[in-house]
Scaffold this motif. Structure first.
Motif, PDB file in Angstrom:
ATOM      1  N   ALA A  69      51.097  61.092  40.392  1.00 59.24           N
ATOM      2  CA  ALA A  69      50.179  61.520  39.332  1.00 59.24           C
ATOM      3  C   ALA A  69      49.527  62.832  39.742  1.00 59.24           C
ATOM      4  N   LEU A  70      49.373  63.743  38.778  1.00 55.51           N
ATOM      5  CA  LEU A  70      48.768  65.055  39.027  1.00 55.51           C
ATOM      6  C   LEU A  70      47.826  65.372  37.874  1.00 55.51           C
ATOM      7  N   VAL A  71      46.548  65.564  38.180  1.00 56.31           N
ATOM      8  CA  VAL A  71      45.569  65.873  37.141  1.00 56.31           C
ATOM      9  C   VAL A  71      44.720  67.059  37.583  1.00 56.31           C
ATOM     10  N   GLY A 176      49.530  50.378  38.144  1.00 57.02           N
ATOM     11  CA  GLY A 176      50.663  50.144  37.262  1.00 57.02           C
ATOM     12  C   GLY A 176      50.650  51.066  36.055  1.00 57.02           C
ATOM     13  N   LEU A 177      49.474  51.341  35.509  1.00 55.90           N
ATOM     14  CA  LEU A 177      49.369  52.219  34.348  1.00 55.90           C
ATOM     15  C   LEU A 177      49.832  53.641  34.672  1.00 55.90           C
ATOM     16  N   VAL A 178      49.470  54.151  35.836  1.00 57.71           N
ATOM     17  CA  VAL A 178      49.837  55.531  36.159  1.00 57.71           C
ATOM     18  C   VAL A 178      51.270  55.633  36.681  1.00 57.71           C
ATOM     19  N   ARG A 179      51.904  54.493  37.000  1.00 56.87           N
ATOM     20  CA  ARG A 179      53.272  54.515  37.518  1.00 56.87           C
ATOM     21  C   ARG A 179      54.309  54.100  36.474  1.00 56.87           C
ATOM     22  N   SER A 180      53.887  53.455  35.403  1.00 59.20           N
ATOM     23  CA  SER A 180      54.833  52.911  34.435  1.00 59.20           C
ATOM     24  C   SER A 180      55.612  54.011  33.723  1.00 59.20           C
ATOM     25  N   ARG A 181      56.933  53.871  33.716  1.00 64.17           N
ATOM     26  CA  ARG A 181      57.787  54.823  33.011  1.00 64.17           C
ATOM     27  C   ARG A 181      58.704  54.117  32.007  1.00 64.17           C
ATOM     28  N   HIS A 182      59.049  52.851  32.268  1.00 64.54           N
ATOM     29  CA  HIS A 182      59.996  52.129  31.412  1.00 64.54           C
ATOM     30  C   HIS A 182      59.326  50.884  30.826  1.00 64.54           C
ATOM     31  N   ARG A 201      55.469  60.764  29.101  1.00 68.26           N
ATOM     32  CA  ARG A 201      54.269  61.323  28.472  1.00 68.26           C
ATOM     33  C   ARG A 201      53.084  60.397  28.646  1.00 68.26           C
ATOM     34  N   GLN A 202      53.298  59.100  28.406  1.00 68.75           N
ATOM     35  CA  GLN A 202      52.219  58.136  28.560  1.00 68.75           C
ATOM     36  C   GLN A 202      51.740  58.058  30.001  1.00 68.75           C
ATOM     37  N   ARG A 203      52.690  58.143  30.930  1.00 68.08           N
ATOM     38  CA  ARG A 203      52.341  58.087  32.348  1.00 68.08           C
ATOM     39  C   ARG A 203      51.395  59.226  32.713  1.00 68.08           C
ATOM     40  N   ALA A 204      51.698  60.431  32.225  1.00 66.21           N
ATOM     41  CA  ALA A 204      50.839  61.574  32.503  1.00 66.21           C
ATOM     42  C   ALA A 204      49.457  61.384  31.890  1.00 66.21           C
ATOM     43  N   LEU A 205      49.414  60.892  30.646  1.00 69.44           N
ATOM     44  CA  LEU A 205      48.139  60.703  29.980  1.00 69.44           C
ATOM     45  C   LEU A 205      47.322  59.611  30.664  1.00 69.44           C
ATOM     46  N   TRP A 206      47.980  58.530  31.093  1.00 70.10           N
ATOM     47  CA  TRP A 206      47.255  57.460  31.775  1.00 70.10           C
ATOM     48  C   TRP A 206      46.670  57.935  33.099  1.00 70.10           C
TER      49      TRP A 206
END
Length: 294
Positions: A69-71, A176-182, A201-206
């Protein structure tokens, strides 16, 4: 709270890994100081995460980590703050072959140089935490609040959320939220698979939403909870840029304007590249995009 943050910072200093920051060119450095904004790069590293034997990222070299994750977060002198979550598949444009997430394999300084050349944003403060420290710190805070639009599940990320709405989640669920891709979402009475591009996209937003949840929990924490959280996560932290407790206090109290960085897909793979819309989102969020390194 300021005294608590000061004590927490003293604890952190004995346990963290210090990171060397990239050197900006002298003219750009002077311009940034006069602007008054402080830019953080928050990184969730994939070390400390148990992976299945079939996971292609299982064999990370010893002592190295990828960025899960990168923010980017901008804290203004006026108390305003904005966050832009970067997709981990964003292709580096500084001669490093691969995504900016993979740049961390060569060290935090290479990652920050890649962020500079790829997005144009210069980083003043670097904060990285691995998976185990992330989970322990959130649990020590008593969890964080997140708003879930639909029930979610993703066995690969060990994620299972049965109800929608605003709720408090523990560290493992936040990870799990920041790692979920599938993942899958429960929509209109049925589980619906999320496409790979939408999952990314969701992973980045989470990543940004979870960071905001941590920020909010820190701002509400009493001294005992804050100290526990700092101690739990400090051994997994890497910091750069001389973080000051009063600055951290301002950041914890700020309301984050959260955005995701749109990017253009390259070919049939996962790789993404910046475009005019990407630069516009960064500028609208108050970030300077003229980073230049020595």
């Amino acid at each position: 709270m300021a005294l608590a943050l000061g004590a927490a910072a003293a604890v952190i200093a004995t346990r963290i890994d210090a990171v060397t920051m990239p050197q900006l060119d002298s003219e750009h450095q002077a311009q940034r100081k006069s602007a008054g904004d402080t830019v953080y790069l928050f990184v969730g590293a994939d070390s400390g995460i148990e992976r299945a034997a079939t996971d292609i990222q299982r064999d990370t070299p010893d002592g190295q980590a990828r960025a899960d994750a990168l923010v980017l977060v901008r804290l203004g002198d006026d108390g305003t703050a904005s966050a832009v979550s970067l997709p981990r598949d964003l292709l580096s444009t500084d001669g490093y072959f691969g995504s900016i997430a993979l740049a961390l394999l060569d060290g935090p300084d290479v990652l920050m140089e890649s962020v500079c050349s790829t997005t144009g944003v210069a980083v003043d403060r670097y904060v990285s935490i691995d998976g185990s420290g992330f989970v322990e710190a959130i649990d020590a805070l008593g969890g964080i609040e997140v708003d879930i639009e639909y029930p979610l599940r993703d066995p690969a990320a060990e994620l299972s959320i049965d109800t929608a709405g605003t709720q408090r989640v523990d560290g493992a669920t936040a990870l799990g939220l920041v790692r979920s891709r599938h993942g899958e979402q429960f929509v209109d009475g049925a589980w619906v698979s999320v496409s790979e591009s939408e999952g990314a996209r969701q992973r980045a937003l989470w990543s940004a939403r979870v960071l905001d949840g941590v920020r909010s929990a820190l701002s509400d924490a009493d001294v005992a909870s804050l100290t526990r959280a700092v101690w739990s996560g400090s051994a997994s932290l890497s910091l750069g840029g001389s973080l000051h407790p009063f600055e951290l206090g301002r950041l914890a109290r700020a309301e984050l304007d959260i955005r995701e960085l749109p990017a253009e897909k390259i070919g049939d793979g996962r790789a993404l590249q910046m475009n005019e819309q990407s630069a516009s989102v960064l500028t609208d969020a108050g970030f300077r995009t003229d980073c230049s390194l020595d």
